[in-house]
Design an enzyme around this catalytic site. Structure first.
Site, PDB file in Angstrom:
ATOM      1  N   CYS A 128       7.511 -34.051  -1.790  1.00 60.63           N
ATOM      2  CA  CYS A 128       8.143 -34.134  -0.466  1.00 60.63           C
ATOM      3  C   CYS A 128       8.519 -32.760   0.068  1.00 60.63           C
ATOM      4  O   CYS A 128       8.624 -31.781  -0.675  1.00 60.63           O
ATOM      5  CB  CYS A 128       9.400 -35.012  -0.539  1.00 60.63           C
ATOM      6  SG  CYS A 128      10.792 -34.209  -1.386  1.00 60.63           S
ATOM      7  N   ASN A 129       8.750 -32.706   1.364  1.00 58.93           N
ATOM      8  CA  ASN A 129       9.253 -31.500   1.996  1.00 58.93           C
ATOM      9  C   ASN A 129      10.694 -31.246   1.544  1.00 58.93           C
ATOM     10  O   ASN A 129      11.428 -32.188   1.228  1.00 58.93           O
ATOM     11  CB  ASN A 129       9.195 -31.670   3.523  1.00 58.93           C
ATOM     12  CG  ASN A 129       9.547 -30.401   4.264  1.00 58.93           C
ATOM     13  OD1 ASN A 129      10.713 -30.123   4.548  1.00 58.93           O
ATOM     14  ND2 ASN A 129       8.545 -29.610   4.583  1.00 58.93           N
TER      15      ASN A 129
END
Length: 500
Positions: free
Chosen positions: A191-192
């Site tokens: 994920c970011n």
């Protein structure tokens, strides 16, 4: 400043920006300044007396531009695109000129209603289920947030409120303060950073689940995590799926994750910040199969859709959940009541104030049309595939994983260190800018087609600089090996024999 001076100042500023864009290839993509350069250049105190606008533009040219990283240079291949177009700039000027704050309908009716219109336009272009649109018969709809980071946090806060309300309704004897620390959010380890940050800001444990070898979060992994936490008395609350991970642009299978979340009453949010724009092209919509199971969905129009930052398009299946979470009333905020389905957007976001951002989106969509936006996205994907072909023609490199959207990840066969050296040297010379990622625990360089100005010739130029630097780092490695004395020359022969 009067209107005539404003016209003159504005024309000069527009000319300056137009010249900047037209000649951007003449500039190094990275600046050659040291930290603190501007602090030493500008005065310590604000001016007491008004200054001439010509002096401001002169200082802009001499002091500000030298410290700019040129995100729209065709040699900028880092991170992901940030949108810009002349149409969007004009839309921003119109929005800034009106200078309205559209927190409610009466505060500026056009501000609210144009947002409804443009969010419906984009949702339909992307093929989102009708229940996510303001024009549906249900409680769904779209809203412009500042960023995907903000949308992720909004989703988390709404999911938290909804889960606590549901549990208290099922069992009024429960203690809300005891429930909240037990809530858990889940996402992929790909994920970011903003997703993990949302957990911190929203005071919710965020579990980063192991993605598969292709960078995707699988349904079985999520289901097992739910079962593990429930066995410990924890409460699954929020899942963030990625349609286009930051590192390699991998797509989580919503058709696996969605049914599990729906069965467990867990809010499913989709972070499609960069890659979600591709769904305006019908040939890519299979990548969001299962979107009907989601509760919220976000795509940054300010990344790949030629709209200047900030404009993050977020849709929710049930806006009532947002209103219940964020509704705080004051008498001065009482709005006009109508029979028309008009959202009160102050209840759909964290701030009260909001800019007329829909105006620049409306301008871009009208100037380019849906087909113009599709052409832009398809062209950038084609350029990325062309770059991948060039890399594969050089047997010193490996392209992996397979290119996704306008992103190509590649590395030198000589190992992580030499790939790091290549990237470091390119950055130091400031002609081509890329950043690193990882794939299957290997260090890779990420090449993204970012600028709307990029052509095949620009890709050729970037590749030529990459090859030139590769020749140097590979020769340096060979030379370094040649300089290492044989083991028996630097230690007694008997020790060499023992070591063998």
């Amino acid at each position: 400043m009067n209107a005539d001076e404003f016209r003159e100042f504005g024309r000069a500023a527009i000319d300056l920006i137009a010249d900047y864009v037209e000649n951007i290839r003449d500039r190094d993509v990275l600046p050659s300044v040291e930290p603190g350069y501007l602090l030493k250049t500008l005065p310590d105190n604000a001016p007491e007396e008004p200054e001439e606008w010509k002096d401001i533009l002169k200082d802009f040219d001499q002091s500000i531009l030298p410290g700019i990283t040129h995100w729209h240079s065709p040699q900028f291949h880092a991170f992901y695109p940030t949108g810009v177009s002349y149409a969007s700039i004009v839309g921003s000027i119109l929005s800034d000129g009106l200078a309205v704050i559209g927190f409610s309908w009466i505060a500026s009716p056009a501000c609210t209603e144009l947002e409804v219109v443009t969010m419906n336009w984009l949702g339909k272009l992307m093929g989102l289920p009708e229940e996510f649109l303001n024009c549906s018969s249900g409680p769904g709809g779209g809203v412009i947030q500042g960023s995907a980071s903000e949308a992720t946090l909004v989703g988390l806060l709404v999911a938290k409120d909804k889960t606590v309300r549901r549990l208290l309704k099922e069992n009024p004897d429960l203690d809300e303060d005891e429930l909240k620390p037990k809530l858990v959010a889940y996402t992929s380890d790909q994920c970011n950073s903003s997703v993990e940050k949302a957990g911190r800001l929203g005071s919710m444990k965020m579990r980063l689940l192991k993605a598969d070898a292709d960078g995707k979060l699988r349904g079985d992994t999520l289901k097992n995590a739910f079962e593990e936490d429930k066995a410990q008395g924890l409460i699954p609350c929020y899942v963030i799926a990625n349609l286009g991970t930051t590192g390699t642009c991998a797509f989580d299978p919503l058709y696996e994750l969605g049914p599990i979340c729906n069965e467990q009453n867990v809010w499913l949010h989709v972070d499609a910040a960069y890659a979600g724009a591709v769904f305006i092209c019908p040939e890519y919509r299979h990548l969001m199969r299962g979107v009907e199971f989601c509760d919220s969905f976000v795509v940054n129009a300010h990344k790949w859709m030629l709209v200047n930052f900030d404009l993050s398009a977020m849709w929710v299946k049930n806006a009532y959940d947002m209103v219940r979470a964020f509704d705080v009333q004051r008498i001065y905020l009482d709005d006009v009541k109508t029979e028309t389905k008009i959202p009160d957007y102050r209840h759909w976001q964290m701030p009260l104030g909001r800019r007329f951002r829909a105006l620049k989106f409306w301008t871009v969509m009208r100037i380019y049309g849906a087909e113009g936006l599709r052409k832009h996205i398809r062209t950038q994907i084609e350029l990325a595939l062309y770059f991948a072909k060039l890399v594969r023609s050089d047997d010193r490199f490996i392209v992996e994983p397979e290119p996704s959207m306008a992103l190509v990840c590649f590395r030198l066969k000589g190992g992580d260190n030499i790939t790091k050296k290549l990237l470091s040297n390119l950055t130091e010379k400031k002609k081509v800018f890329m950043v690193a990622g990882t794939h299957r625990d290997r260090y890779v360089a990420r090449f993204v087609v970012c600028s709307r100005l990029t052509t095949k010739e620009d890709v050729d130029y970037s590749w030529s600089r990459i090859k030139e630097e590769t020749d140097l780092v590979c020769n340096d490695k060979i030379h370094a090996k040649a300089q290492i004395p044989a083991l028996e020359q630097i230690v007694p022969r008997e020790l060499c024999e023992k070591s063998k």
